[in-house]
Design a protein around this motif. Structure first.
Motif, short mmCIF file in Angstrom:
data_model
loop_
_atom_site.label_atom_id
_atom_site.label_comp_id
_atom_site.label_asym_id
_atom_site.label_seq_id
_atom_site.Cartn_x
_atom_site.Cartn_y
_atom_site.Cartn_z
N HIS A 136 -64.85 34.19 51.53
CA HIS A 136 -64.17 35.48 51.54
C HIS A 136 -64.38 36.20 50.21
O HIS A 136 -64.62 37.41 50.17
CB HIS A 136 -62.67 35.29 51.75
CG HIS A 136 -62.27 34.99 53.17
ND1 HIS A 136 -62.67 35.76 54.24
CD2 HIS A 136 -61.47 34.01 53.68
CE1 HIS A 136 -62.15 35.27 55.35
NE2 HIS A 136 -61.42 34.21 55.05
N GLN A 139 -68.09 37.50 49.38
CA GLN A 139 -68.46 38.71 50.10
C GLN A 139 -67.41 39.82 49.95
O GLN A 139 -67.54 40.88 50.56
CB GLN A 139 -68.68 38.40 51.59
CG GLN A 139 -69.81 37.42 51.84
CD GLN A 139 -70.10 37.22 53.32
OE1 GLN A 139 -69.55 37.91 54.19
NE2 GLN A 139 -70.97 36.28 53.64
N HIS A 141 -64.34 40.20 51.08
CA HIS A 141 -63.80 40.61 52.37
C HIS A 141 -62.50 41.40 52.25
O HIS A 141 -62.18 42.22 53.11
CB HIS A 141 -63.58 39.38 53.25
CG HIS A 141 -64.85 38.79 53.74
ND1 HIS A 141 -64.92 37.52 54.30
CD2 HIS A 141 -66.12 39.27 53.78
CE1 HIS A 141 -66.17 37.26 54.65
NE2 HIS A 141 -66.92 38.30 54.33
N ARG A 145 -61.74 44.75 54.34
CA ARG A 145 -60.59 44.84 55.24
C ARG A 145 -59.62 45.93 54.82
O ARG A 145 -58.85 46.43 55.63
CB ARG A 145 -59.84 43.50 55.27
CG ARG A 145 -60.62 42.37 55.91
CD ARG A 145 -59.76 41.11 55.95
NE ARG A 145 -60.45 39.98 56.55
CZ ARG A 145 -59.88 38.82 56.82
NH1 ARG A 145 -58.59 38.64 56.55
NH2 ARG A 145 -60.58 37.84 57.36
N SER A 174 -61.30 41.70 60.84
CA SER A 174 -60.74 40.42 60.41
C SER A 174 -61.44 39.26 61.10
O SER A 174 -61.82 38.27 60.46
CB SER A 174 -59.24 40.37 60.70
OG SER A 174 -58.67 39.18 60.21
N THR A 177 -65.06 38.88 59.69
CA THR A 177 -65.12 38.34 58.34
C THR A 177 -64.65 36.88 58.27
O THR A 177 -65.09 36.13 57.41
CB THR A 177 -64.32 39.22 57.35
OG1 THR A 177 -63.01 39.48 57.89
CG2 THR A 177 -65.03 40.53 57.10
N TRP A 331 -69.89 43.63 62.79
CA TRP A 331 -70.61 42.96 61.70
C TRP A 331 -71.79 43.80 61.23
O TRP A 331 -72.01 43.95 60.02
CB TRP A 331 -71.08 41.58 62.15
CG TRP A 331 -71.86 40.84 61.11
CD1 TRP A 331 -73.16 40.46 61.15
CD2 TRP A 331 -71.36 40.36 59.84
NE1 TRP A 331 -73.52 39.79 60.01
CE2 TRP A 331 -72.44 39.72 59.18
CE3 TRP A 331 -70.13 40.44 59.21
CZ2 TRP A 331 -72.31 39.16 57.92
CZ3 TRP A 331 -70.00 39.88 57.94
CH2 TRP A 331 -71.08 39.25 57.31
N ILE A 338 -71.04 44.54 52.65
CA ILE A 338 -70.89 43.13 52.27
C ILE A 338 -72.11 42.65 51.49
O ILE A 338 -71.99 41.94 50.48
CB ILE A 338 -70.65 42.27 53.52
CG1 ILE A 338 -69.21 42.45 54.01
CG2 ILE A 338 -70.93 40.79 53.24
CD1 ILE A 338 -68.89 41.73 55.29
N ARG A 342 -71.77 41.12 47.80
CA ARG A 342 -71.92 39.66 47.71
C ARG A 342 -72.42 39.25 46.32
O ARG A 342 -73.47 39.70 45.87
CB ARG A 342 -72.87 39.17 48.80
CG ARG A 342 -72.91 37.65 48.98
CD ARG A 342 -73.70 37.32 50.24
NE ARG A 342 -73.69 35.91 50.56
CZ ARG A 342 -74.75 35.09 50.44
NH1 ARG A 342 -75.90 35.57 49.98
NH2 ARG A 342 -74.66 33.83 50.77
#
Length: 364
Positions: A136, A139, A141, A145, A174, A177, A331, A338, A342
């Protein structure tokens, strides 16, 4: 066999020693090179929970924290004990032989003692949860989110039980991810296992492949326990519209299983071993199915009512088609952000869906 069970305090000590060591190595290695920070801590509330926290600002170095509950460590160890006892039961042996036939493998790896199996399954599951939280963070997340506090992004694994159940776009993001963090965690665990066992310091060179495969088997068994624990034992099929924060356990296993045997094959061949793809596929399937069966119907004597718990492969699951279409669509939409955010990691840790499966999902 005599089972040498650990006390709760011994479980906490072992878990803390292992995760502190991982954190220190990553903090002094990757994070230091990125001018970032990584810390780890424990929570005492009696919950099966973990969470990740990021204070990273856009374009800045990673500022990450990971928290696990002591209760999570305790339950992971007790699940490992329970599973290994279950795996050696005569009814389980009958289940394996009737379900998997000629493709059946030993219920527990013969290269390990019973205590080794329990400890290795526990450590595999514990480090997988840690790396899931790290996934998480790797990336970012929390940023994808969205967060009511933009200076700090927190992702709780028990969001599935929150008072306000996620719906719509928020739920879809959610779910996607969570699967992406699963993928990162599995990659990290397999790489760590390869470093330890494939021509590593812990085994003779000739034994490395079998010990590595045995550890992969136990990791796969443990994933079912983790997925069902975090999903409160839910066995419902993936549904549209997407709700909640986490995919159902079988869907997560369907994503994890092929990644496990495909990446394991890559790691084995990269170090000069070839144990056959068919063996890796059947072993991974048995491990996932057995773990799922243990979590749900370990006292059942038949497979008729539990067939929906078994890994079949996405192309044999039309009931996942619409759900997968939503996950892949989301995605593909969030992946560019992402990818930019990352911080580190192998490309093999990035979740992907094959072209064949994409064609199947988007066909009418």
């Amino acid at each position: 066999m005599i089972l040498l069970s650990r006390t709760d305090h011994e479980i906490y000590e072992l878990a803390n020693r292992v995760l502190t060591d991982i954190t220190e190595k990553m903090s002094n290695g990757l994070y230091k090179r990125l001018n970032g920070t990584l810390s780890f801590g424990w929570a005492t509330a009696p919950k099966f929970n973990a969470w990740a926290e990021s204070k990273t600002f856009v374009g800045g170095p990673p500022q990450h924290k990971i928290f696990l509950h002591y209760e999570l460590a305790r339950i992971l160890y007790r699940d490992a004990e329970g599973f290994c006892t279950f795996a050696l039961d005569s009814q389980t042996e009958h289940l394996i032989n009737t379900t998997f036939g000629d493709n059946a493998t030993d219920p527990l790896p013969e290269c390990f003692t019973l205590d080794d199996c329990i400890n290795n399954m526990f450590l595999a599951s514990l480090t997988w949860v840690y790396f899931h939280e790290l996934g998480h963070l790797m990336q970012e997340h929390g940023r994808v989110r969205g967060s009511p506090t933009p200076d700090k992004y927190t992702i709780q694994e028990l969001d599935a039980h929150a008072a306000n159940i996620l719906t719509g776009l928020q739920a879809s993001i959610s779910h996607a991810t969570e699967l992406a963090a699963d993928f990162e965690a599995t990659t990290q665990c397999l790489m760590a296992s390869a470093q330890h066992f494939l021509r590593g310091p812990l085994v003779d060179e000739s034994d490395g492949a079998e010990v590595f495969i045995g550890n992969v088997y136990l990791l796969t068994c443990s994933l079912a326990c983790i997925f069902y624990r975090f999903n409160a034992g839910s066995t419902a099929c993936a549904e549209i519209p997407v709700t909640g924060s986490h995919p159902n356990p079988i869907y997560r296993l369907e994503v994890a299983a092929p990644h496990i045997y495909e990446f394991s094959e890559i790691l084995l061949k990269a170090t000069g071993f070839d144990r056959g793809r068919n063996r890796l596929v059947s072993m991974t399937k048995q491990a996932a199915d057995l773990g799922s069966f243990f979590c749900n119907y370990k006292r059942s004597t038949g497979t008729e009512e539990t067939i929906h718990l078994f890994v079949k492969g996405f192309l044999q699951r039309p009931e996942f088609k619409l759900y997968s279409r939503e996950i892949i669509t989301i995605w593909d939409k969030i992946y560019p952000d992402i990818s930019t955010a990352r911080h580190f990691g192998s490309e093999l840790g990035i979740m992907h869906f094959t072209e064949d499966y994409r064609k199947f999902v988007f066909s009418e």
